[in-house]
Design a protein around this motif. Structure first.
Motif, mmCIF file in Angstrom:
data_model
loop_
_atom_site.group_PDB
_atom_site.id
_atom_site.type_symbol
_atom_site.label_atom_id
_atom_site.label_comp_id
_atom_site.label_asym_id
_atom_site.label_seq_id
_atom_site.Cartn_x
_atom_site.Cartn_y
_atom_site.Cartn_z
ATOM 1 N N ALA A 767 57.054 29.560 28.837
ATOM 2 C CA ALA A 767 56.787 29.388 27.380
ATOM 3 C C ALA A 767 56.257 30.191 26.620
ATOM 4 C CB ALA A 767 56.191 27.806 26.667
ATOM 5 N N HIS A 768 55.308 31.141 27.352
ATOM 6 C CA HIS A 768 54.590 32.310 26.547
ATOM 7 C C HIS A 768 54.136 33.336 26.865
ATOM 8 C CE1 HIS A 768 52.266 28.498 25.193
ATOM 9 N NE2 HIS A 768 52.287 28.559 26.845
ATOM 10 N N ASN A 769 55.518 33.399 27.396
ATOM 11 C CA ASN A 769 56.014 34.728 27.223
ATOM 12 C C ASN A 769 56.608 35.616 26.308
ATOM 13 O OD1 ASN A 769 57.909 37.362 28.245
ATOM 14 N ND2 ASN A 769 57.971 36.183 29.726
ATOM 15 N N ASP A 770 55.718 36.223 25.895
ATOM 16 C CA ASP A 770 56.476 37.848 24.730
ATOM 17 C C ASP A 770 56.949 39.117 25.014
ATOM 18 O OD1 ASP A 770 54.490 38.961 25.420
ATOM 19 O OD2 ASP A 770 53.366 38.345 23.744
ATOM 20 N N SER A 771 57.800 38.778 26.235
ATOM 21 C CA SER A 771 58.345 40.426 27.047
ATOM 22 C C SER A 771 60.199 39.604 27.645
ATOM 23 C CB SER A 771 58.157 41.297 27.931
ATOM 24 O OG SER A 771 57.759 40.635 29.231
ATOM 25 N N GLU A 772 60.050 38.502 27.473
ATOM 26 C CA GLU A 772 61.489 38.410 27.944
ATOM 27 C C GLU A 772 61.528 36.176 27.450
ATOM 28 O OE1 GLU A 772 62.668 39.086 31.920
ATOM 29 O OE2 GLU A 772 61.225 39.276 31.864
ATOM 30 N N PHE A 773 62.628 35.706 26.696
ATOM 31 C CA PHE A 773 62.530 34.412 26.548
ATOM 32 C C PHE A 773 62.434 33.619 27.915
ATOM 33 C CE2 PHE A 773 66.517 35.080 29.010
ATOM 34 C CZ PHE A 773 66.762 34.230 29.832
ATOM 35 N N ALA A 774 61.944 34.556 28.966
ATOM 36 C CA ALA A 774 61.766 33.668 30.090
ATOM 37 C C ALA A 774 62.079 34.525 31.401
ATOM 38 C CB ALA A 774 62.053 32.112 30.086
ATOM 39 N N SER A 775 60.886 34.771 32.430
ATOM 40 C CA SER A 775 61.109 35.872 33.112
ATOM 41 C C SER A 775 61.818 35.335 34.211
ATOM 42 C CB SER A 775 59.661 36.280 33.743
ATOM 43 O OG SER A 775 59.834 34.647 35.279
ATOM 44 N N LYS A 776 62.059 36.534 34.754
ATOM 45 C CA LYS A 776 63.184 36.440 36.122
ATOM 46 C C LYS A 776 63.121 35.107 36.760
ATOM 47 C CE LYS A 776 67.332 39.276 37.362
ATOM 48 N NZ LYS A 776 68.454 38.161 36.259
ATOM 49 N N LYS A 777 61.503 35.715 37.237
ATOM 50 C CA LYS A 777 60.995 34.451 38.741
ATOM 51 C C LYS A 777 61.271 33.467 38.508
ATOM 52 C CE LYS A 777 56.417 34.787 41.096
ATOM 53 N NZ LYS A 777 55.883 34.534 40.388
ATOM 54 N N ALA A 778 60.744 32.625 36.630
ATOM 55 C CA ALA A 778 60.682 31.409 35.966
ATOM 56 C C ALA A 778 62.120 30.597 36.289
ATOM 57 C CB ALA A 778 59.820 31.761 35.093
ATOM 58 N N VAL A 779 62.740 31.581 35.674
ATOM 59 C CA VAL A 779 64.160 31.139 36.306
ATOM 60 C C VAL A 779 65.692 30.657 37.230
ATOM 61 C CG1 VAL A 779 66.430 32.139 34.260
ATOM 62 C CG2 VAL A 779 64.899 32.305 33.436
ATOM 63 N N GLU A 780 64.518 31.568 37.309
ATOM 64 C CA GLU A 780 64.989 31.872 39.182
ATOM 65 C C GLU A 780 64.632 30.744 39.966
ATOM 66 O OE1 GLU A 780 65.281 35.269 40.956
ATOM 67 O OE2 GLU A 780 67.608 35.782 39.978
ATOM 68 N N TYR A 781 63.716 30.720 39.595
ATOM 69 C CA TYR A 781 62.607 29.150 40.115
ATOM 70 C C TYR A 781 63.328 27.911 40.312
ATOM 71 C CZ TYR A 781 58.914 25.439 41.805
ATOM 72 O OH TYR A 781 58.562 24.982 42.497
ATOM 73 N N TRP A 782 62.897 27.602 38.172
ATOM 74 C CA TRP A 782 62.672 26.366 38.324
ATOM 75 C C TRP A 782 65.200 26.304 37.596
ATOM 76 C CZ3 TRP A 782 60.150 22.874 37.888
ATOM 77 C CH2 TRP A 782 58.555 23.708 38.469
ATOM 78 N N LYS A 783 66.014 27.203 37.503
ATOM 79 C CA LYS A 783 67.091 27.501 37.680
ATOM 80 C C LYS A 783 67.295 26.354 36.457
ATOM 81 C CE LYS A 783 68.495 28.229 42.409
ATOM 82 N NZ LYS A 783 67.231 27.559 43.056
ATOM 83 N N ASP A 784 68.309 25.051 36.516
ATOM 84 C CA ASP A 784 68.347 24.094 35.705
ATOM 85 C C ASP A 784 67.505 22.630 35.607
ATOM 86 O OD1 ASP A 784 68.963 22.768 38.095
ATOM 87 O OD2 ASP A 784 70.841 22.744 37.623
ATOM 88 N N VAL A 785 68.161 21.630 34.716
ATOM 89 C CA VAL A 785 67.323 20.703 34.304
ATOM 90 C C VAL A 785 67.966 19.608 34.992
ATOM 91 C CG1 VAL A 785 67.042 18.763 32.723
ATOM 92 C CG2 VAL A 785 67.049 20.828 32.163
ATOM 93 N N ASP A 786 67.364 19.037 35.956
ATOM 94 C CA ASP A 786 67.786 17.814 36.714
ATOM 95 C C ASP A 786 68.028 17.316 36.441
ATOM 96 O OD1 ASP A 786 67.344 19.792 39.953
ATOM 97 O OD2 ASP A 786 65.643 20.224 38.982
ATOM 98 N N LEU A 787 67.219 16.762 35.070
ATOM 99 C CA LEU A 787 67.199 15.507 34.648
ATOM 100 C C LEU A 787 67.154 15.418 32.996
ATOM 101 C CD1 LEU A 787 67.881 12.583 34.580
ATOM 102 C CD2 LEU A 787 65.121 11.744 35.109
ATOM 103 N N TYR A 788 68.155 15.219 32.394
ATOM 104 C CA TYR A 788 68.319 15.494 31.678
ATOM 105 C C TYR A 788 68.306 13.844 30.677
ATOM 106 C CZ TYR A 788 69.100 17.716 26.577
ATOM 107 O OH TYR A 788 68.026 18.654 25.195
ATOM 108 N N ILE A 789 67.181 13.078 29.293
ATOM 109 C CA ILE A 789 67.919 12.117 29.177
ATOM 110 C C ILE A 789 67.433 12.163 27.214
ATOM 111 C CG2 ILE A 789 65.844 9.484 28.663
ATOM 112 C CD1 ILE A 789 65.717 9.869 31.414
ATOM 113 N N GLY A 790 68.536 11.421 26.969
ATOM 114 C CA GLY A 790 68.639 11.757 25.413
ATOM 115 C C GLY A 790 69.661 10.801 25.155
#
Length: 1174
Positions: A767-790
RNA sequence: GCUCAGAUGGUGGAACUGGUAGACACGCAGGACUUAAAAUCCUGUUCCCGUAAACGGAGUGCGGGUUCGAUUCCCGCUCUGAGUACCA
């Protein structure tokens, strides 16, 4: 916190001293050592915040689990009990997953751009940012007190520049990309440019506009920069185009389809009209097929997938070209030719249709165009001109609403022209009708009345032929769309069946170049912009009428301040008010010279807010230029060709006016007035004022002045031009106000509500990355949403756009997953439950009204046709003359002064002045009046289920419930209410039961004196059985999101353990862990009382289920005869079916039921049932 | 119109792969404690007949079917909610 006290409270003494005051404060004073939810909850909420207990780790050996809620728009009304439903469910799940050893990401943020804040700003002048901030504070307070395990360190707000910087960045990536159909993937636009440079437009299979140019590499290289850019814009994934939009004049904005209800804006209820407007669009259609295919790979509720499928609306068929038959021959006098509107050459022209039943082509007996179809004008013959014009006029008058409501009336008009059936050359009449929509397919249909009901009705109504094409078709009374049977009347497919017939027709059409197989999608490109202030600015400026991106390092493009949040006087969006809302290119990047004069392109993409009007203005300008007045002509000779040193335009549209002469660079308008100027002074002054506002100076001359001494006038103008500074503010209003300054106008519309929410789940990852929308590392770790409720209301908005952006980002290698939300659950809506009082008004001889409020039962009697009002009023003691009219109505009453549908009469009288002296006729027929009288009876209110809304007085605020029962009770009660996915009315009535449960749970750990007491003894078999039952039950329930049933099971477990007088530490500690995801505060407290480390509960291990504790020796078999249960019989489970049967048949009671008959058949299901057939 | 979801006591709901319908809770009724109220505890509570009770009958929107057995599966219908719409 006092853990225990050996001295019992002297509650008798307390009671005597405080007396009646106690009634309203039973829980807090009377039971000093009882379950003190207030202290406990505050303490642990503070603890979690202080210790960042729920901060997710970005690198962990644990498996990751991402639980996401649809983030809220922080509205001014705050949360009502419906909002937290999904959050509670996801929180239980997140806490459960932590106990199961997962590294859980469970964030929360705010979708904080939106209309309500802006609407409020318009009304009050309060900056939306301030309103939003205040509302967020309220939301945060309310969310905090429910005890969610959010990782607040990752909070996002879509309206914060740190965040929308990246929304703008993604927009730029879209702008810089095109969709390559050859590889079904988006690619950088540079790839396309390279192809154009090397090979021209040949060999490109792209998703793009319809009118793209064909050119060779040489031709491409010969194009000017602007021409190239104009062409590329037809390929970009976000692009400008004229779209028909839902325009709401009252709101001054464009609305999404789902924001329009029955032709009126959902917010405010203002009328909405269809209007053409230059808009940013997103080429979501490029992804139509992938969006459809992806649905099969994700675990979403079936109805939701269905909705998206319908929305995408794939239909497989063919496009067919019907050549236009030779235009009607001119009549001998040549008049037809003279007045023929065609003018052009229709040689080789055709009408293209899309059909899903190309096999029915020999049944086509007419072709219908949408009235808006571009060829209508040219194809109307003089004889039919009147009828067609009348029909078009009539269609235009019809609002969308009328068109929708009126499905029965058949209407249309014959154009007089004919087309040819491409397969047999038959001449076919060409009609127009408003049942054909210009926006769908090609805006034309081939009508097959024998197979399509709508065409059938049309043919019957206008007496057109109906040709059957299937041997088994039955078309006497209605169309028969059957695909069964063999073709007849169908030329070369006669005798074939559907599949071969279709193939043969398509093959033939392709062979003769008259058509081809085609897949059509209902989905349109998404409009990406709104004429509003409170949204993300689009990182685009206009140069020579073409959009250009700002530099990436210039992001974020921060939303400017404006004096008012309204459209400008000239109808521009609010950003048109911003001072210096222009792009000043960095000095190092000097704007390319020689690119400012491509006036043929200029204005293609920037129009006024009212393009229709603007088009008219342009027509006027042209006419004016062609027919100048004498004075204008004189002066023009002296101003043209930069004789004054500046470029002057004549008859040029500015805003809503046409200036006689104008220098766009200096912002000087020269107006020539006739003698009538005096008469028009007011109008002219207004005009001057508006033009001034747009940054123009106006000087006026009288025609006579010009005619008598044109040179003087020209000199005056020249002098004026020399002293004037360059016009600073470039209004993007005019069609071709290009190049007036070095500053280029920014886009004035802002991004729509769905922009920020289309990628936010990635921002939480980092959330606080000001050089990328999210770091590649973070994206590769969290990947996607496992459960989405709405809520399911986002089915075709947010959830479709998010999938689209995600796929695009995947194509760009920015993210790793094709689908963003693996599993999705829709929580049902919480509806309001309104209470009513029933007012009956009678009038006396002087017409003076008297009001009576009837309790439910009396109201029902009053409405019973068998009862007479006169007799009833007589009975109640208010005799009325039956000849006088009465008037009655149910009235909403605040649900907060009603308890279990019983009205609190005192509160009712104090609620609103009009009720202070109300006469209430109670359930038993007795009377309650302010002056006394029988108040023994109760007033029962009526009930209705409606939307929860302030105006219906049925809003229940979670704050009040938390104050009375605590957050743990609220959490459990919301879950207890019923299945998560089901919509249900909110009814506070049952909440006591959950509260009692938690107190009972608390009591398990305490003795009669409320002293914390647990034992270290070995757990008994019965205790272990209760425990392991609940261990398994909660596991099963949570995994299948059946939270309501686990709440019941908790109650059963606690009831059982209470009956067992269990205070066994081992048992209770496990129970604390299991319950902690549902009721975290009370469990944290008990966890520490049990001697464990504070806060460690959240990361404890979920107890392991051991089935051996549940094994039974015996089972009480239900013994049924012919499927009807008669009795129960306990039989050892170690026996097999035959032995069990023998015991049953030997049993005396069974014999009595059999009544001497011997069963024909005995079914024994071990551990389940014994059934005897007699 | 089409698509989807749903219909179980006075109420919210449970019954997971066809196997004791109504768990759990609210409400209601009766009782205990109390000068009283609140709180707490106990008992009863699908409906009908009958009744102190045993016992009997009906029963999961309606009508059929499959099955030893159907709230659950199949066919037809009614109603409610949601989405969508002259979609070619």
């Amino acid at each position: 916190m006092v853990l225990a006290s050996p001295i019992p409270t002297n509650h008798q003494l307390t009671t005597k001293l405080i007396g009646i005051l106690l009634i309203s404060l039973p829980h807090t004073l009377n039971y000093k050592m009882d379950y003190q939810f207030k202290d406990i909850e505050q303490k642990w909420q503070q603890f979690w915040a202080d210790h960042q207990t729920f901060k997710a780790e970005d690198n962990s050996t644990k498996p990751k689990y991402y639980v996401l809620d649809m983030f809220p728009y922080p509205s001014g009304a705050g949360l009502h009990v419906g909002h937290p439903l999904g959050y509670i469910a996801s929180d239980i799940f997140a806490r459960y997953k932590r106990l199961k050893g997962f590294n859980v990401l469970h964030p929360m943020g705010y979708d904080s751009f939106g209309l309500p804040a802006e609407q409020y700003a318009i009304q009050t002048g309060q900056h939306p940012a301030i309103t939003t901030e205040t509302n967020i504070a309220t939301y945060r307070r309310q969310l905090d007190q429910i005890g969610f395990s959010f990782d607040w360190s990752r909070e996002v707000r879509t309206s914060s520049p740190d965040y929308y910087k990246w929304t703008q960045w993604i927009f730029m990536q879209l702008f810089n990309s095109w969709y390559n159909k050859a590889i079904e993937k988006a690619e950088p636009i540079s790839v396309l440019v390279k192809h154009f440079e090397q090979h021209g437009s040949g060999g490109i299979n792209a998703v793009c506009d319809e009118e793209v140019l064909n050119f060779s590499a040489t031709e491409w290289r010969a194009m000017s920069h602007d021409e190239q850019q104009a062409e590329l814009l037809k390929y970009r994934l976000t692009y400008l185009r004229e779209s028909t939009v839902n325009w709401c004049p009252a709101l001054g904005t464009v609305l999404a389809n789902d924001e329009v209800k029955d032709g009126f804006s959902e917010r405010g209820g203002y009328p909405v009209e269809q209007k053409k407007m230059m808009q940013w669009s997103m080429r979501i259609t490029a992804y139509a097929e992938r969006l459809l295919q992806g649905l099969d790979t994700i675990d979403w509720p079936e109805p939701l997938k269905e909705m998206q499928k319908n929305w995408i609306g794939k239909s497989t068929g063919a496009s067919v070209r019907f050549p236009i038959a030779a235009p009607p021959k001119p009549s001998p006098e040549g008049r037809a030719l003279e007045v023929s509107p065609t003018g052009g050459d229709l040689e080789g022209a055709y009408i293209e249709v899309f059909t899903t039943r190309v096999d029915t082509i020999f049944g086509v007996t007419f072709v219908v165009l949408a009235p808006e179809h571009e060829l209508v004008k040219e194809l109307t013959t003089p004889e039919q001109q009147g009828a067609i014009d009348a029909y078009i006029t009539q269609t235009k008058k019809k609002s969308e609403l009328d068109r929708m409501a009126d499905t029965k009336t058949v209407s249309g008009a014959f154009t007089g022209s004919y087309v040819l059936n491409p397969l047999n050359g038959e001449k076919i009449q060409l009609w127009i009708a408003d049942y054909v929509l210009a926006g769908y397919g090609t805006g034309a249909v081939m009508a097959v009345p024998s197979g399509d009901q709508r065409d059938y009705l049309f043919a019957k109504h206008f007496d057109l032929p109906i040709v059957p094409i299937m041997d088994i078709q039955k078309i006497e009374t209605e169309a028969d769309p059957t695909k069964e049977g063999r073709y007849i009347n169908s030329d070369f497919i006669n005798g074939l069946f559907y599949t071969e017939g279709t193939k043969a027709v398509i093959a033939k059409l392709e062979e003769i170049g008259a058509g081809k197989a085609k897949v059509n999608f209902r989905m349109r490109d998404a409009i990406f912009g709104r004429q509003r202030y409170w949204g993300e600015p689009v990182p685009v400026y206009f140069k020579d009428g073409l959009p250009h991106l700002i530099e990436e390092n210039e992001l974020p493009l921060v939303l400017p301040e404006v004096d008012k949040y309204l459209p400008t006087e000239s109808g521009e969006p609010p950003l048109g008010r911003a001072e210096n809302w222009n792009y000043n290119p960095a000095p190092s990047k000097s704007p390319p010279v020689g690119e400012t004069s491509s006036s043929h392109l200029a204005g293609n993409y920037r129009e006024t807010a009212d393009p229709v009007y603007y088009e008219q203005l342009k027509d006027f300008s042209r006419d004016n230029r062609n027919q100048p007045t004498e004075a204008e002509n004189f002066l023009w000779q002296l101003l043209r060709n930069e004789q004054t040193g500046f470029k002057i335009r004549r008859q040029h549209a500015i805003g809503q006016y046409i200036a006689d002469f104008v220098s766009l660079q200096k912002g000087l308008i020269i107006e020539l007035d006739g003698h009538h100027h005096k008469l028009n002074k007011e109008a002219d002054d207004a005009r001057t004022e508006v033009l001034n506002h747009l940054g123009f100076k106006v000087i006026r001359f009288i025609n006579d002045e010009v005619l008598s001494n044109p040179q003087k006038v020209a000199n005056d103008i020249k002098q004026k031009l020399e002293v004037l500074p360059d016009r600073k503010k470039v209004s993007p209003t005019g069609g071709d106000l290009e190049g007036a300054s070095e500053a280029y106008a920014y886009e004035l519309s802002t991004m729509p509500g769905w922009a920020g929410s289309s990628w936010y789940w990635y921002r939480y990852m980092d959330a606080h990355n000001d050089s990328e929308f999210a770091s590649k590392k973070a994206v590769e770790y969290w990947k996607d949403v496992d459960l989405y409720i709405g809520g399911s209301e986002h089915a075709t908005g947010h959830l479709l756009y998010s999938r689209f952006w995600n796929k695009f980002m995947k194509d760009m290698n920015l993210v790793v997953e094709e689908e963003p939300f693996k599993k999705l659950i829709n929580q049902g809506m919480i509806q309001g439950r309104s209470n009513f009082v029933y007012r009956v008004t009678t009038f006396d001889a002087n017409e003076t009204p008297s009001h009576y409020y009837l309790s439910k039962k009396q109201w029902d009697r009053y409405n019973d046709p068998l009862e007479s009002a006169g007799a009833l009023f007589e009975e109640w003691g208010f005799p009325i003359k039956s000849s006088y009219a009465t008037y009655s109505a149910p009235i909403h009453v605040d649900v907060n002064i009603v308890n279990n549908d019983v009205l609190d009469i005192e509160k009712f009288r104090n609620w609103r002045g009009e009720f202070a002296n109300a006469i209430l006729i109670l359930e038993d027929g007795s009377i309650s009046s302010p002056t006394g009288g029988g108040r023994e009876g109760a007033y029962i209110c009526g009930v209705e289920i409606e939307k929860m809304s302030k105006s219906k007085f049925n809003v229940v605020n979670p704050d009040d419930l938390i104050a009375r029962y605590g957050a743990d009770t609220l959490r459990m009660y919301e879950m207890f209410l019923g299945p998560l996915e089901q919509s249900k009315p909110w009814n506070t009535n049952g909440i006591e039961g959950v509260f009692k449960f938690l107190r009972k749970f608390w009591r398990l750990f305490h003795n009669d004196q409320w002293v914390f007491t647990v034992s270290d003894a070995e757990p008994s078999k019965a205790e272990l059985k209760s425990l392991h039952k609940i261990i398994r039950k909660v596991e099963e329930d949570v995994e299948r999101f059946s939270f309501n049933t686990s709440v019941s099971s908790f109650m059963i477990a606690v009831n059982e353990l209470t009956d067992l007088k269990c205070n066994n530490k081992a048992i209770l500690q496990d129970l604390v862990i299991i319950l902690s995801s549902y009721a975290p505060h009370i469990c944290e407290e008990l966890w520490t009382l049990l001697g464990n480390e504070a806060g460690a509960l959240s990361y404890a291990s979920y107890p392991k289920f051991n089935g051996t504790y549940l094994i039974e020796d015996e089972f009480a078999y239900p013994i049924s005869i012919n499927g009807k249960t008669k009795m129960n019989l306990s039989i050892s489970l170690s026996l097999d079916a035959a032995a069990t049967e023998a015991i049953v048949l030997a049993n005396a009671d069974v014999l009595r039921y059999l009544d001497g008959k011997s069963p024909k058949k005995v079914i024994v299901v071990k551990g389940r049932i014994v059934n005897m057939v007699v």
